[in-house]
Design a protein around this motif. Structure first.
Motif, short mmCIF file in Angstrom:
data_model
loop_
_atom_site.label_atom_id
_atom_site.label_comp_id
_atom_site.label_asym_id
_atom_site.label_seq_id
_atom_site.Cartn_x
_atom_site.Cartn_y
_atom_site.Cartn_z
N ALA A 116 -12.98 5.56 -4.36
CA ALA A 116 -11.66 6.11 -4.64
C ALA A 116 -10.86 6.25 -3.36
CB ALA A 116 -11.80 7.46 -5.33
N ARG A 134 -12.32 0.79 -11.58
CA ARG A 134 -10.91 0.38 -11.61
C ARG A 134 -10.75 -0.77 -12.60
NH1 ARG A 134 -9.54 -2.90 -6.83
NH2 ARG A 134 -10.20 -4.55 -8.28
N TRP A 152 -8.19 4.20 -13.31
CA TRP A 152 -9.38 4.59 -12.54
C TRP A 152 -10.11 5.68 -13.30
CZ3 TRP A 152 -4.49 4.03 -10.50
CH2 TRP A 152 -4.31 3.02 -9.53
#
Length: 250
Positions: A116, A134, A152
């Motif tokens: 992330a 993702r 996400w």
């Protein structure tokens, strides 16, 4: 210049904009050259150039290599429906709502794991670098790209479960609410923030736009008991679509 008086380049741009709007300069017509603008309006080359830049930034005209600047055909904006109700069919809101609008929607997607970023981590309230899934989407209506989306999901929630890949498995293609419910995560609210900005190069390439075109961005996050379980950016070309909300009254 007195208070409230427009700069010369804005006055020239305003007059040319009016000619485009009333049909005096119809679509595909070549815009008057810089020299012609200078002579017709009695302004400098710099003012003429800045006026043309304004019209290009507004998406009213486009440059064609080696040919000049031409009036763009302005599409009639179409509606992209979004709503606050939960789909009963198990389909995602896009699939259900576009079907209700009679759109011939198709989509393609790809998913991969990644750490992330700081921005995504802040939206999901996790630590930067934590693993997320993702998924990138391109949605089309009748073959024409209408929006792109990137979502996400924290793998701390979906990892090693049947819904880890949003478009695969027994619930592939279902909405976030239905997929999360399958792993006993109850989504109870969603936050959407709508903004606008110039499109990124890769977005405009996917959407068939040109550099400088403005896009609308819906920043969406789903929550379950205060915990973010999915966040996404939905990107729509502002000159071709309007985002319409259908929200229930409680």
């Amino acid at each position: 210049m007195t208070f409230g008086e427009q700069p010369a380049y804005l006055r020239v741009a305003s007059d040319l904009r009016e000619k485009i709007a009333n049909g005096s300069l119809p679509p595909h017509t070549r815009l008057p050259s810089q020299a012609r603008i200078r002579e017709e309006y009695g302004v400098s080359d710099t003012v003429a150039l800045e006026a043309r830049k304004v019209l290009m930034a507004e998406g009213l005209v486009e440059g064609r290599s080696g040919s000049g600047t031409y009036v763009r055909e302005r599409p009639v904006p179409r509606r992209i429906a979004r709503s606050g109700y939960r789909p009963a069919s198990g389909a995602t809101p896009f699939r259900q709502e576009q079907a209700a609008e009679g759109a011939r929607g198709t989509w393609e997607s790809s998913s991969e794991q990644e750490p992330a970023s700081a921005e995504v981590a802040a939206r999901l309230d996790i630590e930067p670098g934590e693993r997320v899934m993702r998924t990138r989407y391109v949605y089309r209506d009748g073959g024409e790209p209408m929006m792109v989306s990137t979502s996400w999901e924290p793998l701390a929630v979906t990892g090693r479960t049947p819904v880890m890949l949003p478009e695969e498995g027994p619930l592939g293609g279902c909405g976030v609410v239905e997929r999360m419910a399958a792993i006993d995560v109850v989504v109870d609210n969603v936050v959407e923030e709508v903004g606008a900005r110039p499109g990124l190069a890769e977005e405009l390439l996917a959407l068939g736009g040109v550099p400088g075109h403005v896009v609308m961005v819906v920043e969406r996050t789903y929550y379950a008991s205060g915990r973010a379980v999915e966040t996404a950016d939905v990107v729509v070309p502002a000159d071709r679509y309007r985002i319409s909300y259908h929200l229930p009254v409680r």
